[in-house]
Design an enzyme around this catalytic site. Structure first.
Site, PDB file in Angstrom:
ATOM      1  N   CYS B  76       0.834  -1.209   0.000  1.00  0.00           N
ATOM      2  CA  CYS B  76       0.000   0.000   0.000  1.00  0.00           C
ATOM      3  C   CYS B  76       0.872   1.265   0.000  1.00  0.00           C
ATOM      4  CB  CYS B  76      -0.990  -0.049   1.170  1.00  0.00           C
ATOM      5  SG  CYS B  76      -2.258   1.226   1.076  1.00  0.00           S
ATOM      6  N   HIS B 182      -3.918  -5.138   0.148  1.00  0.00           N
ATOM      7  CA  HIS B 182      -3.424  -5.554   1.460  1.00  0.00           C
ATOM      8  C   HIS B 182      -3.434  -7.077   1.564  1.00  0.00           C
ATOM      9  CE1 HIS B 182      -3.081  -1.664   3.489  1.00  0.00           C
ATOM     10  NE2 HIS B 182      -4.024  -1.278   2.643  1.00  0.00           N
ATOM     11  N   GLU B 184      -2.261  -8.854   3.799  1.00  0.00           N
ATOM     12  CA  GLU B 184      -2.471  -9.243   5.196  1.00  0.00           C
ATOM     13  C   GLU B 184      -3.945  -9.240   5.578  1.00  0.00           C
ATOM     14  OE1 GLU B 184      -1.451  -6.350   4.135  1.00  0.00           O
ATOM     15  OE2 GLU B 184      -2.095  -4.701   5.442  1.00  0.00           O
TER      16      GLU B 184
END
Lengths: 251, 202
Positions: B76, B182, B184
């Site tokens: 990001c 993202h 994650e």
């Protein structure tokens, strides 16, 4: 193209998930992390956890729950309930929440939105609005619909956006819990008047209701609790059906 | 060992939790020595670009990262800081990827999709032939939250489309990788990308 999002909402009281209608006849529905993980595995796009604890101890317990959620779950989650200061927001973000939602506290103190947005960014803050139609005007309510304020839905949503809210979560208190569907014309007008995403909440009783609010209602996401909790429809089946109807969802 | 660069950015905990779930050996650090000795480096990031770049400069690592030979993954804002320049706060990045970062505009809307800002939610990504994307299905769904995007360039590895705008979903130049989404927070697809990066860092 962005998918439309399906978001289950879990109420947490004193560290446990509870099920009930309008916060009455609550019964234990298990560990919030386990239930969230189950929804994530079924294809939920995000999760919302609302702390409905009334006590200080309960709120402290919730902070620990947020930490465990962020350790275990690999999709975004929002936390709300009782956030009344920038410090409350910062504490929950430090524990790993992706977003926080504010409702009553923002109505009482609109600068709370600006403060959280300027410190953490708009993507961290969801402004939840509960409203009910009174004499042809959508009046904003607080305290779970009990208090009717002098704010009006459309102007308050626009103010929240201008203050830096990243999303609006709108619940019609006239439809919430009714399972009669959403006020789709109101949603369509609200979505068209804003430049940030709108999450539709309150009233889903069927796949048809959710499909309608995501198409005719122009909502970006649909949030629901009871239809998922009581196993009336699984998220997997819901998304498959929405996809079959030509709605872009992550399957 | 993977070094996750600590420069006081928003998603540090999420990235740390994701690597812990995958059983990776990692350290959260702003030490040049630890970063130089790591098998792989992750530069996370959420928030505003110019203040993030300022905090990264304060660690001195903005001069170290471009010289690394181990795999580096920017996520990001981390990816955006590896580009030439960002319009957000009018700030120069580390200049690793040959592209600049611009803001989405409502004019990017198409007939079928109105562009709301931020671009928030799950979008599909073209799956490139790259070790970072090994094992993913065609057009995997990944989670995005951003208002600024990196334009297309020779380093573009994968793309996503928002409204009528095609932008860089992932960038790659030599050992440097960047992803706008993202991983994650992207469920199984994101975990697979992070697993690939962990393997590349061994």
């Amino acid at each position: 193209m962005l998918s439309k999002r399906i978001i289950p909402c879990l109420d947490v009281k004193d560290g446990r998930t509870v099920k009930g209608i309008h916060f009455e006849n609550l019964r234990d529905a298990g560990d919030p992390v386990e239930l969230g993980a189950k929804y994530a595995a079924e294809g939920a796009d995000e999760l919302v956890y609302l702390d409905i604890s009334a006590s200080h101890e309960g709120r402290k317990t919730f902070t620990g729950v947020v930490r465990r959620i962020s350790e275990a779950i690999d999709i975004p989650f929002t936390v709300g309930g009782g956030i009344s200061s920038e410090d409350d927001a910062a504490r929950l973000l430090d524990e790993g929440a992706d977003k926080i939602s504010v409702n009553t506290a923002a109505v009482e103190n609109p600068s709370l939105i600006s403060e959280i947005a300027s410190r953490h960014g708009s993507q961290f803050i969801v402004c939840a609005i509960d409203a009910r139609l009174i004499d042809g005007v959508w009046r904003v309510t607080t305290h779970g619909g009990r208090n009717i304020t002098d704010k009006e839905l459309f102007s308050w949503a626009l103010e929240a956006q201008n203050r830096g809210a990243g999303e609006i979560l709108f619940t019609s208190m006239d439809h919430d819990g009714s399972k009669q569907g959403y006020p789709c014309e109101t949603f369509a007008a609200l979505c068209s008047s804003l430049s940030i995403p709108v999450i539709a909440s309150g009233g889903a009783g069927s796949v048809d209701d959710i499909a309608e609010v995501l198409t005719a209602g122009k909502a970006d996401a649909a949030l629901a609790a009871s239809i998922f909790h009581y196993g009336e429809i699984t998220i997997t089946a819901l998304k498959k059906e929405l996809s079959a109807r030509g709605i872009t969802v992550r399957v | 060992m993977i070094a996750i660069i600590d420069y006081n950015t928003g998603n540090l905990r999420s990235v740390k939790n994701a690597l812990a779930r995958l059983g990776a050996d990692f350290a959260v650090t702003s030490s040049e020595e630890v970063v130089r000795s790591a098998g792989g480096v992750i530069l996370p990031g959420v928030g505003e670009a110019s203040s993030a770049m300022e905090r990264l400069r304060a660690t001195g690592l903005d001069k170290v990262i471009p010289t690394l030979e181990a795999p580096v993954l920017g996520i990001c804002i981390g990816m955006q800081l590896m580009c030439l320049h960002s319009d957000e706060g009018d700030v120069d990045g580390m200049g690793i990827f040959r592209t600049s970062v611009r803001r989405f505009s409502p004019e990017d809307s198409s007939a079928s999709e109105a562009v709301k800002i931020p671009h928030m939610g799950w979008n599909t990504v073209s799956r490139p032939d790259s070790p970072l994307f090994d094992g993913l299905p065609d057009m995997p769904w990944l989670y995005y939250v951003h208002s600024y995007y990196a334009g297309l360039c020779e380093d573009t590895l994968a793309t996503s489309v928002y409204g009528s705008r095609t932008f860089s979903a992932a960038l790659c130049r030599n050992n440097f990788y960047g992803v706008q989404f993202h991983p994650e927070k992207s469920g199984d697809a994101g975990a697979m990308i992070l697993s690939n990066f962990i393997r590349m860092s061994l």
